[in-house]
Design an enzyme around this catalytic site. Structure first.
Site, PDB file in Angstrom:
ATOM      1  N   ASP A 113       0.812  -1.219   0.000  1.00 53.11           N
ATOM      2  CA  ASP A 113       0.000   0.000   0.000  1.00 53.11           C
ATOM      3  C   ASP A 113       0.845   1.269   0.000  1.00 53.11           C
ATOM      4  O   ASP A 113       0.350   2.343  -0.334  1.00 53.11           O
ATOM      5  CB  ASP A 113      -0.915   0.027   1.228  1.00 53.11           C
ATOM      6  N   ASP A 175      -4.371  -4.844  -7.615  1.00 60.44           N
ATOM      7  CA  ASP A 175      -4.274  -3.490  -7.062  1.00 60.44           C
ATOM      8  C   ASP A 175      -2.834  -2.996  -6.988  1.00 60.44           C
ATOM      9  O   ASP A 175      -2.584  -1.788  -6.940  1.00 60.44           O
ATOM     10  CB  ASP A 175      -4.860  -3.449  -5.651  1.00 60.44           C
TER      11      ASP A 175
END
Length: 244
Positions: A113, A175
């Site tokens: 992330d 992602d």
């Protein structure tokens, strides 16, 4: 180009909800950013020095997040976009304040992330202002993120945890592609070809392994760390492994 793409996606969605045939695109854009400015200024009053917006409960209660939540960079990034469009220095101050909340994340190497947390915040801050104080967190975080790359698998590992009932060895979710802009931009900014190479290699490996013949994408591909072979293709959040 990146900013234009984000704006277009946002405006297209709102167009379906509230645009009349007589409203021009500049008028729509002005209206949307006026609403955004009012809402984001109100959000700021609900935050502390360590929190960011997350959601609203069914009873209307505001739910904040800490900086480690995977979406933590989106709020400062949105503030930078509002400042970029309106030129209102109030939003520049708010954007800078909330960007530096994420400063401790620059060394966070526990998941993928980091790329979009730092690129939305510090990446936009430097792109818009050109101020040198934003560079070190960009470079540090990009190098930490690149440390999750394996030349054997050719991809950046997404998660270090294994969900109950699964048998992941080297999980990579689609992602992860959102991180590559941060790596590539840092490579350009600092003349670091390794960062650019990691971004390109991850993209090429993903292109080979994540997509079906109809161009839909698997959510997760698990690799064998020892030889890079694909162990399994599945979903964690979708209806089924083969569902698009």
């Amino acid at each position: 180009m990146r900013t234009r793409t984000y704006r277009t996606a946002l405006l297209s969605t709102l167009l379906l909800a509230g645009c009349t045939p007589r409203e021009t695109m500049p008028e729509l854009t002005d209206r949307v950013f006026a609403v955004a400015a009012a809402q984001y200024e109100q959000l700021e009053g609900r935050l502390t020095d360590e929190t960011l917006p997350r959601s609203v409960a069914s009873d209307g209660k505001f739910i904040p997040s800490n900086i480690r939540w995977w979406c933590s960079g989106f709020y400062p990034g949105s503030l930078w976009y509002i400042y970029e469009y309106t030129g209102d220095k109030t939003f520049r101050e708010l954007a800078e304040k909330n960007t530096f909340k994420l400063y401790p994340l620059k060394q966070k190497g526990t998941d993928h992330d980091l790329g979009f947390q730092m690129n939305c915040s510090f990446g936009n801050a430097y792109r818009i202002t050109g101020e040198q104080k934003y560079l070190e967190p960009i470079h540090t975080s990009a190098r930490v993120l690149a440390g999750r790359f394996s030349p054997v698998t050719g991809v950046i590992r997404s998660w270090d945890f294994v969900r109950k009932g699964r048998d992941w060895k080297y999980p990579v979710i689609i992602d992860n592609m959102m991180n590559l802009e941060h790596l590539y931009n840092a490579g350009l900014l600092f003349g670091d070809d390794t960062l650019k190479s990691v971004a390109v290699t991850h993209a090429n490996t993903t292109l080979c392994n994540h997509f079906r013949p109809d161009f839909t994408s698997y959510h997760l591909v698990d690799y064998a760390p020892a030889d890079g072979r694909v162990r399994r293709k599945e979903t964690v959040q979708g209806f089924s492994d083969e569902s698009a």
